[in-house]
Design an enzyme around this catalytic site. Structure first.
Site, PDB file in Angstrom:
ATOM      1  N   ARG A 484      -9.629 -25.936 -11.762  1.00  0.00           N
ATOM      2  CA  ARG A 484      -9.489 -27.238 -11.101  1.00  0.00           C
ATOM      3  C   ARG A 484      -9.785 -28.422 -12.007  1.00  0.00           C
ATOM      4  O   ARG A 484      -9.659 -29.563 -11.577  1.00  0.00           O
ATOM      5  CB  ARG A 484     -10.397 -27.287  -9.866  1.00  0.00           C
ATOM      6  CG  ARG A 484      -9.927 -26.386  -8.745  1.00  0.00           C
ATOM      7  CD  ARG A 484     -11.037 -26.091  -7.753  1.00  0.00           C
ATOM      8  NE  ARG A 484     -10.546 -25.230  -6.683  1.00  0.00           N
ATOM      9  CZ  ARG A 484     -10.417 -23.907  -6.788  1.00  0.00           C
ATOM     10  NH1 ARG A 484     -10.744 -23.301  -7.923  1.00  0.00           N
ATOM     11  NH2 ARG A 484      -9.972 -23.189  -5.783  1.00  0.00           N
ATOM     12  N   SER A 507     -14.412 -30.979  -8.883  1.00  0.00           N
ATOM     13  CA  SER A 507     -14.307 -31.687  -7.612  1.00  0.00           C
ATOM     14  C   SER A 507     -15.350 -32.792  -7.476  1.00  0.00           C
ATOM     15  O   SER A 507     -15.274 -33.587  -6.542  1.00  0.00           O
ATOM     16  CB  SER A 507     -14.409 -30.701  -6.436  1.00  0.00           C
ATOM     17  OG  SER A 507     -13.243 -29.888  -6.389  1.00  0.00           O
ATOM     18  N   CYS A 554     -18.151 -26.159  -4.722  1.00  0.00           N
ATOM     19  CA  CYS A 554     -18.645 -26.273  -6.091  1.00  0.00           C
ATOM     20  C   CYS A 554     -19.629 -27.433  -6.214  1.00  0.00           C
ATOM     21  O   CYS A 554     -20.516 -27.428  -7.042  1.00  0.00           O
ATOM     22  CB  CYS A 554     -17.482 -26.525  -7.061  1.00  0.00           C
ATOM     23  SG  CYS A 554     -16.747 -25.032  -7.724  1.00  0.00           S
TER      24      CYS A 554
END
Length: 579
Positions: A484, A507, A554
């Site tokens: 990500r 994130s 996360c």
């Protein structure tokens, strides 16, 4: 001028708890947006006082998806502090574990977490299977491949399978969606193709998970990484284990080339106007820490598969070198105490929950003038950044990286697309597919490299070090990429124990709230300017947010905001089991 305030809570098909609030004008165009995590993060506090060699085993629990990535970043932070360079076999094994995770994660994300933002399942039941076969060949042709599992019988079986669930009222994950929304644009046949691949990907992801366990011991939460190298000596010595990994990744590559890429071309073409208009483009600032060592120099001196760098304002003609000292975290709009704009080495994770704001018609709205999220707001050189596959591709192209530029250019050329489409929701989704093919190819190459190295008699997997000496007073960081985006772990060590620990995850960068200058985070910025066809069915918002592949777990861990005691755990810092 009439404005509406809409709330989506929770955003589904993601990891963790995410709330999006958006303000739309009389034309249903979003004029402001707010991203809020409604869970608390606290793993850093758990790591204080621990033996730094154990941090990876605990840090991997930050997430249930990218477990091995957090594990590796934590291990690398300690290795950096101890000035350790790992052997070739350890580098290759880590590349194989992380590379396999990328392929698994990206395929699962597109089909099972994101595809239904483009695909109307109910329309697939109306499709003509023969026309669907012709359509599949068309898009495979664009991708310069053969179509995946495209036949009249296969598509009929898919329709029969799903129709049975519809008639029984057992839609499961296909239930409670915005089926029939005018925001859907695929034809019935295109929907059927994507649905077929959705189901096939369920089987494939199981195989890819096996590949991750070959060198990791298990999946999720692998256990073969240690400070100084890896422990999977027997797997490195066994040619059959390496061959098994290679076979699975080749299947993942075949699926990517015959299903994933054609489906992205198909969706991208049907939503081409949105891509050309830059819908979902967001900040325009991109950052990559770089990742996947290609030689055996010390970690931050090694040549990388993904180069590091910063691109600002979508300007591919300039790329700036990354300087980790310029990273800070702001807590102006985050539910934390402490000073703002602290470097992670000095970061503080002290909760300060101030609650929501007004409540109207049974809905509690965020007080967006104050603190409104459990996620901090990271800054690079006092700029907001987007991280992820798109950032890696953008930085790679800006750097002139030959391999990345080749894959990105080929994708755009095959689809007859301008470079500008990358700066959109569609572009973000396409970048992930481009990266999946690139990564699968590299994993096969690394498997061959590992096999040759082991066959030549090199079975070294660990670099020896004197713990008492190297852990007296030091600090280090593990900065590389997760599927990500940019992921960093920072650790300070004193007298063999962790003095301070901070993790800034992808994130955190993307899902962050506004900062001290009221500048939007990446999710928030990507939504502004988006037109919503029907505010009661905000499919456009979900589609753009999903394009980032959110992993809020996360960034956070749960806390009861009413002060209720959820559970009490006694942690033994010595690691001795108690009967």
């Amino acid at each position: 001028m009439s404005k509406k305030h809409i709330v989506i809570d929770p955003i589904t098909r993601i990891e963790g708890h995410l709330r999006i609030e958006a303000v739309i004008d009389e034309n249903n165009v979003i004029t402001d947006a707010f991203s809020s995590s409604t869970m608390f993060r606290g793993i850093e506090e758990i790591l204080k006082g621990r033996d730094p060699r154990d941090c990876g085993l605990l840090a991997m629990r930050i997430c249930g998806v990218c477990t091995g990535t957090h594990y590796q970043r934590s291990i690398e932070a300690v290795e950096h502090a101890f000035k350790i360079t790992i052997p070739k076999n350890a580098r290759l094994v880590r590349n194989l574990m992380q590379g396999g995770l990328y392929v698994h994660d990206h395929i699962v994300h597109f089909y099972h977490l994101h595809a239904l933002d483009f695909v109307d399942i109910t329309k697939a039941l109306e499709a003509d299977p023969q026309k669907a076969v012709d359509e599949a060949h068309k898009w495979a042709g664009v991708a310069k491949s053969n179509p995946w599992n495209a036949s009249v019988s296969a598509y009929k079986q898919v329709q029969e399978r799903v129709t049975k669930y519809v008639k029984q009222g057992r839609l499961g994950v296909f239930g409670n969606a915005y089926w029939g929304s005018k925001a859907y644009k695929l034809t019935p046949e295109q929907n059927l193709i994507a649905l077929s691949h959705y189901l096939d990907a369920l089987e494939l992801q199981r195989e890819l998970a096996k590949a991750l366990a070959i060198f990791g011991g298990k999946n999720p939460h692998p256990q073969s990484l240690v400070v100084g190298g890896v422990t999977c000596v027997q797997d490195i010595k066994n040619p059959a284990r390496i061959a098994e990994y290679k076979k699975i990744l080749k299947k993942g590559l075949k699926f990517t080339q015959e299903a994933y890429l054609p489906d992205v071309y198909m969706a991208g073409t049907m939503y081409a106007q949105e891509a050309l208009d830059g819908v979902g483009g967001g900040l325009g600032n991109f950052m990559s820490y770089g990742d996947f060592n290609l030689d055996d120099l010390p970690f931050y001196e090694s040549k990388k598969l993904f180069p590091s760098g910063i691109v600002l304002n979508k300007d591919l003609s300039k790329v700036f070198d990354l300087d980790q000292t310029k990273i800070t975290e702001d807590v102006t709009h985050a539910w934390y105490e402490g000073k703002t704009n602290l470097h992670p080495y000095d970061g503080v994770t002290s909760p300060n929950y101030t609650g929501f704001g007004k409540k109207e018609n049974g809905i509690a709205y965020l007080d967006t003038t104050q603190k409104y999220s459990w996620i901090k707001s990271p800054l690079y050189d006092d700029e907001r950044m987007e991280v992820g596959p798109l950032a890696r591709m953008i930085v790679g192209v800006a750097r002139g990286d030959e391999l990345i530029t080749k894959h990105v250019t080929t994708f755009l050329k095959n689809g007859n697309l301008p470079t500008t489409v990358l700066f959109s929701t569609i572009g973000r989704t396409a970048a992930r597919a481009i990266e999946t093919e690139l990564m699968a190819i590299k994993c096969v190459e690394w498997a061959d490299e590992l096999a040759v190295n082991a066959a030549n008699g090199d079975l070294s997997t660990w670099t020896e070090f004197d713990f008492e000496k190297v852990s007296a007073d030091t600090q280090g960081f593990g900065m590389a990429e997760a599927p990500r985006g940019a992921l960093g772990h920072w650790v300070k060590i004193k007298d063999g124990k962790v003095l301070n620990y901070q993790a800034v995850v992808p994130s955190t960068w993307n899902a962050a709230p506004k900062d001290y200058k009221e500048r939007l985070g990446a999710y928030e910025a990507s939504l502004v300017g988006t037109k919503v066809v029907n505010p009661d069915e905000p499919l456009e918002i979900i589609r753009t947010i999903h394009s980032f592949d959110p992993c809020i777990a996360c960034a956070v861990h749960i806390v009861d905001t009413n002060g209720k005691e959820l559970s009490v755990y006694k942690v033994n810092p010595l690691g001795v089991s108690c009967a």
